[in-house]
Structures are given as C-alpha cells and as structure tokens.
Scaffold this active site. Structure first.
Site, PDB file in Angstrom:
ATOM      1  N   ASP A  88       0.866  -1.188   0.000  1.00 22.60           N
ATOM      2  CA  ASP A  88       0.000   0.000   0.000  1.00 22.60           C
ATOM      3  C   ASP A  88       0.899   1.234   0.000  1.00 22.60           C
ATOM      4  O   ASP A  88       1.765   1.379   0.862  1.00 22.60           O
ATOM      5  CB  ASP A  88      -0.905  -0.019   1.238  1.00 22.60           C
ATOM      6  CG  ASP A  88      -1.907   1.126   1.247  1.00 22.60           C
ATOM      7  OD1 ASP A  88      -3.114   0.872   1.165  1.00 22.60           O
ATOM      8  OD2 ASP A  88      -1.476   2.297   1.349  1.00 22.60           O
ATOM      9  N   ASP A 102      -3.959   2.339  -5.119  1.00 22.37           N
ATOM     10  CA  ASP A 102      -2.625   2.343  -4.489  1.00 22.37           C
ATOM     11  C   ASP A 102      -2.316   1.078  -3.698  1.00 22.37           C
ATOM     12  O   ASP A 102      -1.419   1.087  -2.878  1.00 22.37           O
ATOM     13  CB  ASP A 102      -2.433   3.600  -3.627  1.00 22.37           C
ATOM     14  CG  ASP A 102      -3.053   3.458  -2.252  1.00 22.37           C
ATOM     15  OD1 ASP A 102      -4.074   2.750  -2.122  1.00 22.37           O
ATOM     16  OD2 ASP A 102      -2.504   4.062  -1.314  1.00 22.37           O
ATOM     17  N   GLU A 103      -3.047   0.001  -3.943  1.00 16.35           N
ATOM     18  CA  GLU A 103      -2.688  -1.200  -3.200  1.00 16.35           C
ATOM     19  C   GLU A 103      -2.949  -2.480  -3.984  1.00 16.35           C
ATOM     20  O   GLU A 103      -3.808  -2.518  -4.861  1.00 16.35           O
ATOM     21  CB  GLU A 103      -3.389  -1.251  -1.848  1.00 16.35           C
ATOM     22  CG  GLU A 103      -4.872  -1.381  -1.904  1.00 16.35           C
ATOM     23  CD  GLU A 103      -5.485  -1.095  -0.541  1.00 16.35           C
ATOM     24  OE1 GLU A 103      -5.962  -2.052   0.071  1.00 16.35           O
ATOM     25  OE2 GLU A 103      -5.488   0.068  -0.089  1.00 16.35           O
TER      26      GLU A 103
END
Ligand code: DCP
Ligand code: CA
Ligand code: CA
Length: 368
Positions: A15, A115-116
C-alpha cells in the site's frame, strides 16, 4: 504445526503511503517539508469540498481524509501549507507504473485499489517468511528507486492479515507476520482495524465488551451469529482468528454501474432526451463518487420503439469520474445512434465499467 508451516500461503500486501499527496510531493520539490493537502473541490466554488488525503506532516495537524476543506484550512492557518486539487491523470499514470513493477514479482496478483495490491508469493519464497521479508524489501527498494515513492508492506498467510500488517507501521513500513504469530499479532489490535467493522458495529462490539481483535476471537461463532447474523457472524469469527481463505486473483472489469430510464414519450429529438440524460449522469456520478470509484469505459443503452435494445460504448484514455465526461460522451454516443437509426427512442440508459477504486476496492462481500 510443522505441517501447517509447510502448507502456509505467503501473501504480500503493498500500500503506497499518503498516495495522492506523495505523488504531488514527488512532482514538486518545493512542497517537501510542508503540510500537503490534496482536495476534491466541489462545483460550488471557493473552499467547498473535502480533503482527499494529506501527507504525514499535515496529519500531525489532525488533517484527515473526508474532512471539509474549510476545517483543514483552519487547522493549518498558522503554517505555510500547500492545498492542491486532485490530479487523477497523474495518480493513474503512477499507479499503472507501480502495478507493472509489482506484477513482475508474481503471476498471482490482485490490484485492490489505485494504491494497493496483494501478491501471492508462496511459490517464489517456498513458503518461507524470511525469504518473503527479503522480497518485500526488494519491492520497497524498486518502487523507491524507479518511482521515488515509499510504500508499506505487510506479509502474512492470507490477504486479510497481510493488509492489516501493511497498515501496522506506516509510512515506509514492513511488517511480517508468519503463520505462528498471526493470533498474537491480531489479538491486541483495536477491533476497528478489522475489515468490515465500521463505527456502528464497533459500538455494538464495545457494548459486548469486545475492545480488541483478541476479545472477538474468544467469542463463540454461534454467539456472534446470534448478534450479527449468519454471514457476518461467521466472517467475524474467522477474521478475528486470522482465517481468510480467499485466493489472490486478478479482477478486471467485473463490476459496472448502470441506470436506465423511460422517456415521457418516444422520440428521436435529442433536445427532448437531454434532460433525462443529465439526470442519469448525475445519478451515476453520485454513485461512483460515493464508492470512491473512477471509470475507464462508458456506454449508452437505448431501447427503441420496437423494444429492441442497442448499446454503444467507448473506452477512455484514462480513468475519470467527472460529470462533464459522463455527459459529453453519452451525448456523443446518443447523437451517433440517432444519426444511424431511424427508430424513435423509448428508454435510455448509461453504463460505466472497467472501474477502479480511489481507495479500497474490496467489499465486505469478498470475505463473506
Ligand atoms: N482517497 C480519497 N478519499 C478517501 C480515502 C482515500 O480520495 N476518503 C484517495 C486518496 C488516497 C488514496 O485514495 O491517497 C489511497 O487511499 P489510502 O486509504 O491508501 O490513503 P493514503 O494512501 O492517502 O494514506 P496511507 O498512507 O494511510 O495509506
Ligand atoms: Ca495508501
Ligand atoms: Ca490504500
């Protein structure tokens, strides 16, 4: 025990730290050392709107995602802070580059939001958590060298615990939780960190004397089922005990959002349809914003006077969530339909697909 260690999966969850704000810092070195607040300004103008995210310097001033921009300005009124509008084009580009790097580490890959991502590295590390730590460090280094961004990584026997581990030491963290440490790792964490426990559930749990995940793990599944229902009760029992069997799997374009409406009368005059079209766009946009989503494809659905259904769609250059795009493209597609067909239109609909999340894409349904 030996058997379970040999069989354990090894999942890494990556993340990015304060993602939108970190992208902005990377692009402009003058922001370094200052509080940076990325904002979704609303159409009303001025400072109306909400904070998307902020860097950790701003978080020291209590700035939080979702807070009204006006509150954030008040909290930062005595310091030199940077307020910026969201720039999705930049974040999408950086996100794609990072996901490409991560895919290089495994075939078993699942992007869970902008974002992960989760990576199943079981085979790559031969079930060995020490080797997994080395891989995680290599991932962090590669993202730092190539993209100049920091991330936090969690390594655990499943996606659920790996994600919690990734959030455990942020920013720039690495937390490895081998299978034999899962229960002790979870036990002291506050119950609110368990995915699916929102404010309301948290309150009910506190009333039951459940403060941390360990307390929840002590409750019998039957008792939790009585309070939360079968699905949720069973999920909470498993999750609190660190059990999550869901596989790491590619998810692409599985979800879409659509809405269709019947016109007041059949017509092929676009001026008589445009108001309905705008209402549909507004409705769809509200739903994607509420779910922190952006779309990559957009289409119209037309039910003509002969009751036949036609659809047309377009794939965009990048992900977006703006009303202007929704309206502009659906208007164009509708015009094309009217030019080509002689039929009157009876019903009109809009569908967005190939969705990505600006925050967490997994829904509780994934665990149930
Ligand atoms: N985001 C948003 N609104 C929210 C939550 C998130 O617009 N309510 C966007 C901005 C974030 C990005 O999604 O940068 C990723 O969300 P995260 O929850 O991962 O938060 P950050 O990456 O900003 O911070 P952290 O360092 O805590 O991961
Ligand atoms: Ca993040
Ligand atoms: Ca995230």
């Amino acid at each position: 025990m030996r058997g379970s260690i040999e069989k354990t999966r090894v999942i890494a969850h990556v993340d990015l730290d304060y993602f939108f704000a970190q992208c902005e810092e990377r692009e402009n070195s003058a922001y370094k050392g200052k509080p940076v607040v990325v904002c979704v300004y609303s159409a009303r103008g001025g400072d109306s709107g909400a904070v998307s995210t902020a860097n950790y310097i701003a978080r020291d001033f209590n700035i939080k995602s979702g807070m009204p921009i006006i509150f954030a300005k008040r909290l930062l009124k005595d310091v030199e802070a940077v307020f910026l509008p969201v720039n999705h084009g930049l974040y999408n580009k950086i996100s794609s580059e990072i996901m490409a790097i991560l895919r290089g580490y495994t075939d078993r890959f699942e992007q869970e939001s902008i974002d992960e991502a989760s990576l199943d590295i079981t085979e790559k590390v031969g079930h060995d958590f020490n080797r997994a730590r080395e891989i995680a460090l290599r991932i962090k280094n590669e993202i730092l060298e190539k993209e100049k961004l920091t991330c936090s990584v969690g390594v655990a026997p499943n996606k659920l615990v790996a994600k919690i581990a990734a959030g455990f030491q942020k920013p720039d963290g690495l937390t490895v939780v081998p299978i034999e440490e899962v229960k002790s790792f979870l036990s002291l964490l506050p119950i609110g960190l368990l995915y699916g426990v929102g404010h309301k559930t948290e309150r009910i749990m506190l009333e039951l004397g459940i403060k941390n995940i360990g307390d929840l793990a002590q409750h019998r599944a039957e008792d939790l089922v009585r309070v939360f229902g079968r699905k949720l009760g069973t999920y909470f029992h498993k999750a609190a005990n660190g059990i999550d069997e869901s596989p790491v799997q590619e998810r692409r374009g599985a979800i879409q959002i659509s809405k269709i409406t019947t016109l007041k009368k059949d017509t092929r005059n676009i001026d008589e349809i445009v108001e309905d079209l705008e209402r549909l766009c507004d409705d769809i946009q509200r739903r994607i914003l509420a779910s922190n989503l952006m779309f990559h494809s957009l289409g119209i659905i037309v039910v003509a006077e002969n009751m036949k259904t036609y659809s047309k769609s377009r794939t965009l250059d990048s992900y977006t969530n703006t009303f202007e795009t929704l309206k502009g493209i659906s208007y164009q597609l509708l015009t094309q339909f009217i030019e080509k067909s002689q039929l009157k239109i009876r019903r009109i609909g809009i569908r967005v697909s190939d969705l990505t999340s600006t925050s967490m894409q997994r829904t509780l349904r994934d665990f149930l």
